[in-house]
Design a protein around this motif. Structure first.
Motif, PDB file in Angstrom:
ATOM      1  N   PRO A  50       0.730  -1.276   0.019  1.00 34.38           N
ATOM      2  CA  PRO A  50      -0.123  -0.001  -0.006  1.00 34.38           C
ATOM      3  C   PRO A  50       1.008   1.255  -0.212  1.00 34.38           C
ATOM      4  O   PRO A  50       1.992   1.251   0.637  1.00 34.38           O
ATOM      5  CB  PRO A  50      -0.674  -0.189   1.390  1.00 34.38           C
ATOM      6  CG  PRO A  50      -0.733  -1.735   1.578  1.00 34.38           C
ATOM      7  CD  PRO A  50       0.526  -2.033   1.399  1.00 34.38           C
ATOM      8  N   ALA A  53      -1.380   6.911   0.423  1.00 38.51           N
ATOM      9  CA  ALA A  53      -2.504   7.459   0.219  1.00 38.51           C
ATOM     10  C   ALA A  53      -3.742   6.195   1.018  1.00 38.51           C
ATOM     11  O   ALA A  53      -4.785   6.694   1.005  1.00 38.51           O
ATOM     12  CB  ALA A  53      -3.115   7.999  -1.003  1.00 38.51           C
ATOM     13  N   GLU A  54      -2.991   5.106   0.576  1.00 37.64           N
ATOM     14  CA  GLU A  54      -3.985   3.968   0.929  1.00 37.64           C
ATOM     15  C   GLU A  54      -3.691   3.491   2.393  1.00 37.64           C
ATOM     16  O   GLU A  54      -4.460   2.640   2.944  1.00 37.64           O
ATOM     17  CB  GLU A  54      -3.660   2.808   0.060  1.00 37.64           C
ATOM     18  CG  GLU A  54      -3.865   3.161  -1.559  1.00 37.64           C
ATOM     19  CD  GLU A  54      -3.465   2.171  -2.476  1.00 37.64           C
ATOM     20  OE1 GLU A  54      -3.659   2.055  -3.646  1.00 37.64           O
ATOM     21  OE2 GLU A  54      -2.416   1.690  -1.901  1.00 37.64           O
ATOM     22  N   ARG A  55      -2.524   3.604   2.952  1.00 38.06           N
ATOM     23  CA  ARG A  55      -2.230   2.954   4.007  1.00 38.06           C
ATOM     24  C   ARG A  55      -3.016   3.218   5.441  1.00 38.06           C
ATOM     25  O   ARG A  55      -3.272   2.558   6.316  1.00 38.06           O
ATOM     26  CB  ARG A  55      -0.606   3.273   4.485  1.00 38.06           C
ATOM     27  CG  ARG A  55       0.007   2.356   5.714  1.00 38.06           C
ATOM     28  CD  ARG A  55       1.522   2.350   5.539  1.00 38.06           C
ATOM     29  NE  ARG A  55       2.151   1.882   4.470  1.00 38.06           N
ATOM     30  CZ  ARG A  55       2.730   2.473   3.242  1.00 38.06           C
ATOM     31  NH1 ARG A  55       2.809   3.576   3.793  1.00 38.06           N
ATOM     32  NH2 ARG A  55       3.215   1.997   2.341  1.00 38.06           N
ATOM     33  N   GLU A  80      -3.660  -3.358  -8.606  1.00 34.68           N
ATOM     34  CA  GLU A  80      -4.320  -2.390  -9.477  1.00 34.68           C
ATOM     35  C   GLU A  80      -5.372  -2.655  -9.950  1.00 34.68           C
ATOM     36  O   GLU A  80      -5.630  -3.497 -10.988  1.00 34.68           O
ATOM     37  CB  GLU A  80      -3.417  -1.697 -10.220  1.00 34.68           C
ATOM     38  CG  GLU A  80      -2.297  -0.765  -9.640  1.00 34.68           C
ATOM     39  CD  GLU A  80      -2.677   0.521  -9.073  1.00 34.68           C
ATOM     40  OE1 GLU A  80      -3.819   0.952  -9.422  1.00 34.68           O
ATOM     41  OE2 GLU A  80      -2.106   1.144  -8.138  1.00 34.68           O
ATOM     42  N   ASP A  82     -10.046  -1.864 -10.953  1.00 32.27           N
ATOM     43  CA  ASP A  82     -11.046  -0.954 -10.463  1.00 32.27           C
ATOM     44  C   ASP A  82     -12.218  -2.008  -9.945  1.00 32.27           C
ATOM     45  O   ASP A  82     -13.478  -1.580  -9.866  1.00 32.27           O
ATOM     46  CB  ASP A  82     -11.804  -0.442 -11.823  1.00 32.27           C
ATOM     47  CG  ASP A  82     -10.761   0.862 -12.157  1.00 32.27           C
ATOM     48  OD1 ASP A  82     -10.123   1.320 -11.461  1.00 32.27           O
ATOM     49  OD2 ASP A  82     -10.727   1.077 -13.419  1.00 32.27           O
ATOM     50  N   SER A  98      -6.850  -1.675  -5.618  1.00 31.27           N
ATOM     51  CA  SER A  98      -6.795  -0.292  -5.288  1.00 31.27           C
ATOM     52  C   SER A  98      -8.145   0.618  -5.199  1.00 31.27           C
ATOM     53  O   SER A  98      -8.262   1.478  -4.377  1.00 31.27           O
ATOM     54  CB  SER A  98      -5.989   0.218  -6.283  1.00 31.27           C
ATOM     55  OG  SER A  98      -6.426   0.355  -7.597  1.00 31.27           O
ATOM     56  N   HIS A  99      -9.103   0.199  -5.989  1.00 31.77           N
ATOM     57  CA  HIS A  99     -10.432   0.766  -5.940  1.00 31.77           C
ATOM     58  C   HIS A  99     -11.227   0.806  -4.685  1.00 31.77           C
ATOM     59  O   HIS A  99     -11.673   1.561  -3.882  1.00 31.77           O
ATOM     60  CB  HIS A  99     -11.516   0.135  -6.922  1.00 31.77           C
ATOM     61  CG  HIS A  99     -13.068   0.601  -6.890  1.00 31.77           C
ATOM     62  ND1 HIS A  99     -13.454   1.677  -7.444  1.00 31.77           N
ATOM     63  CD2 HIS A  99     -14.026   0.177  -6.230  1.00 31.77           C
ATOM     64  CE1 HIS A  99     -14.517   1.974  -7.138  1.00 31.77           C
ATOM     65  NE2 HIS A  99     -14.867   0.841  -6.254  1.00 31.77           N
ATOM     66  N   ALA A 101      -9.569   0.114  -1.804  1.00 32.61           N
ATOM     67  CA  ALA A 101      -8.444   0.584  -0.807  1.00 32.61           C
ATOM     68  C   ALA A 101      -8.860   2.169  -0.907  1.00 32.61           C
ATOM     69  O   ALA A 101      -8.834   2.876   0.454  1.00 32.61           O
ATOM     70  CB  ALA A 101      -7.295   0.232  -0.964  1.00 32.61           C
ATOM     71  N   ARG A 102      -9.093   2.837  -1.922  1.00 38.36           N
ATOM     72  CA  ARG A 102      -9.241   4.246  -1.854  1.00 38.36           C
ATOM     73  C   ARG A 102     -10.641   4.796  -1.854  1.00 38.36           C
ATOM     74  O   ARG A 102     -10.697   6.205  -1.450  1.00 38.36           O
ATOM     75  CB  ARG A 102      -8.366   4.511  -3.111  1.00 38.36           C
ATOM     76  CG  ARG A 102      -7.006   4.327  -3.301  1.00 38.36           C
ATOM     77  CD  ARG A 102      -6.329   4.865  -4.488  1.00 38.36           C
ATOM     78  NE  ARG A 102      -5.061   4.614  -4.694  1.00 38.36           N
ATOM     79  CZ  ARG A 102      -4.290   4.902  -5.854  1.00 38.36           C
ATOM     80  NH1 ARG A 102      -4.471   5.188  -6.904  1.00 38.36           N
ATOM     81  NH2 ARG A 102      -2.975   4.616  -5.764  1.00 38.36           N
ATOM     82  N   THR A 103     -11.613   4.023  -2.230  1.00 40.72           N
ATOM     83  CA  THR A 103     -12.992   4.654  -2.087  1.00 40.72           C
ATOM     84  C   THR A 103     -13.893   4.378  -1.083  1.00 40.72           C
ATOM     85  O   THR A 103     -14.928   4.851  -0.943  1.00 40.72           O
ATOM     86  CB  THR A 103     -13.490   4.454  -3.598  1.00 40.72           C
ATOM     87  OG1 THR A 103     -13.799   3.010  -3.850  1.00 40.72           O
ATOM     88  CG2 THR A 103     -12.615   4.921  -4.781  1.00 40.72           C
TER      89      THR A 103
END
Length: 254
Positions: A50, A53-55, A80, A82, A98-99, A101-103
């Motif tokens: 990660p 921004a994700e950690r 990576e 979506d 990643s989708h 983790a970030r959203t």
């Protein structure tokens, strides 16, 4: 390691008697892939650690899930994508997209992480590990093929802009090299893709079992919410696999 090598040698000799030369080569190649899996999997599957921004969100959510599951020493990586869920995990490594983790908000992120961990809880670790191993060669070969052909178009554009014979010669040499690589890996790639396709057949049951594990850990409602949000915001046609997952989760939740 010695006993494993003897078993591999015996299997290679047996297949050599049935399929001369190539039978032994196939056994040794599969063994080499399994040995190299821990090193090759991150590159073949696109896993990474990660980023900053994700950690922050991942670490707390991951601790909460592991604490509730009574599971420790699992590594969390990001792939990576979506999609909502990642591809199957390997070893004691759990992947999240990643989708997600970030959203996703914390509750839904924990539910997705619980689903991913559910692939590795108890006896489920065996089919998850086997699935990861049989699909790894196909992913690796796909990256080899993509990597051998990807420089050709940029080189062609440069050759056109240069208007020099050396540029077109470079394109020709790259195309020859890519063709040679394709011919060499064509047979193993076809076998790897066939095995990977067959491995996807029981994938629905694996997803259902992982969903059931998330429900038992108390993340069922949040997991349904995450899946239904994904369905509502599908960019194109209705994602029927997600619809069936949501229906199955609703039944489990009563």
């Amino acid at each position: 390691m010695g006993s494993e090598a003897l078993l591999v040698a015996a299997a290679a000799f047996g297949l050599h008697m049935i399929w001369p030369v190539w039978g032994a080569v196939a056994v040794v190649a599969v063994w080499a892939v399994l040995l190299a899996a821990p090193l090759a999997a991150p590159r073949a599957h696109g896993y990474r650690d990660p980023v900053d921004a994700e950690r922050g969100g991942l670490e707390q959510s991951w601790r909460n899930v592991q604490r509730r599951a009574g599971a420790e020493a699992y590594r969390l990586v990001v792939v990576e994508s979506d999609e909502l869920n990642a591809c199957r995990p390997f070893g004691r490594t759990v992947a999240v997209t990643s989708h997600s983790a970030r959203t996703l908000p914390p509750g839904r992120l924990e539910a997705v992480l619980a689903h991913e961990l559910g692939h590795l809880l108890g006896w489920r670790a065996v089919p998850a590990f086997v699935h990861a191993q049989v699909t790894l060669p196909g992913r690796a070969l796909q990256r080899v093929l993509r990597g051998s052909w990807s420089p050709i178009v940029p080189m062609w554009k440069r050759a056109v802009s240069w208007h020099r014979p050396i540029g077109f010669l470079g394109v020709f040499l790259l195309a020859v090299l890519a063709t040679v690589v394709t011919v060499v890996v064509a047979l193993p790639a076809a076998v790897a893709f066939a095995v990977a396709w067959a491995a996807r057949l029981p994938g629905g049951r694996g997803e259902a079992r992982a969903d059931a594990a998330a429900v038992r850990l108390g993340f069922g409602a949040e997991l349904v919410a995450a899946i239904e949000h994904r369905i509502e915001h599908a960019p194109h046609e209705l994602p029927m696999p997600l619809v069936r997952r949501a229906q199955g989760l609703r039944r489990r939740l009563g």
